[in-house]
Design a protein around this motif. Structure first.
Motif, PDB file in Angstrom:
ATOM      1  N   ILE A  38       0.843  -1.101   0.083  1.00 39.98           N
ATOM      2  CA  ILE A  38      -0.102  -0.123   0.052  1.00 39.98           C
ATOM      3  C   ILE A  38       0.959   1.119  -0.141  1.00 39.98           C
ATOM      4  O   ILE A  38       1.877   1.180   0.713  1.00 39.98           O
ATOM      5  CB  ILE A  38      -0.974   0.138   1.265  1.00 39.98           C
ATOM      6  CG1 ILE A  38      -1.742  -1.252   1.480  1.00 39.98           C
ATOM      7  CG2 ILE A  38      -1.663   1.325   1.261  1.00 39.98           C
ATOM      8  CD1 ILE A  38      -2.689  -1.350   2.342  1.00 39.98           C
ATOM      9  N   ASN A  39       0.413   2.061  -0.833  1.00 40.44           N
ATOM     10  CA  ASN A  39       1.106   3.372  -0.866  1.00 40.44           C
ATOM     11  C   ASN A  39      -0.018   4.315  -0.722  1.00 40.44           C
ATOM     12  O   ASN A  39      -1.035   4.222  -1.129  1.00 40.44           O
ATOM     13  CB  ASN A  39       1.927   3.718  -2.179  1.00 40.44           C
ATOM     14  CG  ASN A  39       3.090   3.082  -2.416  1.00 40.44           C
ATOM     15  OD1 ASN A  39       4.046   3.043  -1.633  1.00 40.44           O
ATOM     16  ND2 ASN A  39       3.290   2.344  -3.679  1.00 40.44           N
ATOM     17  N   ALA A  40       0.278   5.258   0.541  1.00 39.85           N
ATOM     18  CA  ALA A  40      -0.756   6.200   0.814  1.00 39.85           C
ATOM     19  C   ALA A  40      -0.373   7.547   1.096  1.00 39.85           C
ATOM     20  O   ALA A  40       0.972   7.808   1.265  1.00 39.85           O
ATOM     21  CB  ALA A  40      -1.508   5.641   2.134  1.00 39.85           C
ATOM     22  N   SER A  41      -1.278   8.576   0.711  1.00 41.69           N
ATOM     23  CA  SER A  41      -1.016  10.019   1.361  1.00 41.69           C
ATOM     24  C   SER A  41      -2.240  10.465   1.865  1.00 41.69           C
ATOM     25  O   SER A  41      -3.435  10.078   1.319  1.00 41.69           O
ATOM     26  CB  SER A  41      -0.694  10.752  -0.006  1.00 41.69           C
ATOM     27  OG  SER A  41      -1.791  10.778  -0.822  1.00 41.69           O
ATOM     28  N   ILE A  42      -2.019  11.144   2.905  1.00 43.24           N
ATOM     29  CA  ILE A  42      -2.919  11.555   3.616  1.00 43.24           C
ATOM     30  C   ILE A  42      -3.037  13.241   3.689  1.00 43.24           C
ATOM     31  O   ILE A  42      -2.131  13.778   4.011  1.00 43.24           O
ATOM     32  CB  ILE A  42      -2.996  11.351   5.161  1.00 43.24           C
ATOM     33  CG1 ILE A  42      -2.863   9.607   5.225  1.00 43.24           C
ATOM     34  CG2 ILE A  42      -4.076  11.894   5.989  1.00 43.24           C
ATOM     35  CD1 ILE A  42      -2.659   9.456   6.764  1.00 43.24           C
ATOM     36  N   ASN A  43      -4.315  13.812   3.284  1.00 49.49           N
ATOM     37  CA  ASN A  43      -4.359  15.235   3.269  1.00 49.49           C
ATOM     38  C   ASN A  43      -5.213  15.575   4.618  1.00 49.49           C
ATOM     39  O   ASN A  43      -6.471  14.831   4.732  1.00 49.49           O
ATOM     40  CB  ASN A  43      -5.058  15.849   1.886  1.00 49.49           C
ATOM     41  CG  ASN A  43      -4.065  15.511   0.837  1.00 49.49           C
ATOM     42  OD1 ASN A  43      -2.788  15.897   0.998  1.00 49.49           O
ATOM     43  ND2 ASN A  43      -4.753  15.320  -0.036  1.00 49.49           N
ATOM     44  N   TYR A  44      -4.786  16.144   5.628  1.00 51.44           N
ATOM     45  CA  TYR A  44      -5.453  16.450   6.704  1.00 51.44           C
ATOM     46  C   TYR A  44      -5.769  18.061   6.899  1.00 51.44           C
ATOM     47  O   TYR A  44      -4.813  18.988   6.519  1.00 51.44           O
ATOM     48  CB  TYR A  44      -4.799  16.153   7.849  1.00 51.44           C
ATOM     49  CG  TYR A  44      -5.490  16.773   9.477  1.00 51.44           C
ATOM     50  CD1 TYR A  44      -6.630  16.013   9.735  1.00 51.44           C
ATOM     51  CD2 TYR A  44      -4.945  17.891  10.027  1.00 51.44           C
ATOM     52  CE1 TYR A  44      -7.247  16.312  10.952  1.00 51.44           C
ATOM     53  CE2 TYR A  44      -5.594  18.050  11.215  1.00 51.44           C
ATOM     54  CZ  TYR A  44      -6.695  17.418  11.547  1.00 51.44           C
ATOM     55  OH  TYR A  44      -7.329  17.690  12.853  1.00 51.44           O
ATOM     56  N   SER A  45      -6.902  18.580   7.022  1.00 50.54           N
ATOM     57  CA  SER A  45      -7.085  19.969   7.232  1.00 50.54           C
ATOM     58  C   SER A  45      -8.147  20.224   8.298  1.00 50.54           C
ATOM     59  O   SER A  45      -8.909  19.466   8.741  1.00 50.54           O
ATOM     60  CB  SER A  45      -7.903  20.678   5.954  1.00 50.54           C
ATOM     61  OG  SER A  45      -9.053  20.017   5.613  1.00 50.54           O
TER      62      SER A  45
END
Length: 125
Positions: A38-45
């Motif tokens: 799994i390759n993931a990126s998280i955008n948190y705002s």
């Protein structure tokens, strides 16, 4: 009957990524089932959604968007998981940070659950 061979978080909120990885610890143990990468990126705002008459924030919307590329053998699947939560503005900054951390932990549990459902569906096919 599956395990996660590797999970990499790129350009991500490190605290949220840590919570998710911790929640997946049992699935990082190799077994005889299908393996996933799994390759993931998280955008948190954290965005102000309501203000009082003097312009001070009263309530925030916390949003976590997880973009995943799940690989299993030759199969690659993109998955998007989004979690939204609301949080009031605290007068005590420490209390607000603690609450936000708790909200992130809750989001991570929900994201992890939804990710595991996706892996189960892929594994069943």
């Amino acid at each position: 009957n599956f395990y996660i061979e590797s999970i990499n978080f790129n350009n991500s909120d490190q605290e949220l990524a840590g919570f998710i990885k911790s929640n997946l610890n049992n699935y990082l143990i190799k077994n005889n089932g299908k393996k996933f990468k799994i390759n993931a990126s998280i955008n948190y705002s954290k965005n102000s959604i309501s203000k009082d008459v003097s312009g001070n924030t009263e309530e925030y919307e916390l949003t976590s968007t997880l973009n995943l590329l799940i690989s299993q053998g030759e199969l690659n699947r993109s998955v998007l998981i989004k979690e939204v939560s609301r949080m009031k503005n605290f007068t005590d900054e420490f209390e607000e940070l603690q609450y936000e951390r708790s909200a992130k932990e809750s989001m991570a549990r929900s994201i992890t659950s939804r990710l595991l459902m996706q892996l189960s569906v892929i594994n069943a096919n």
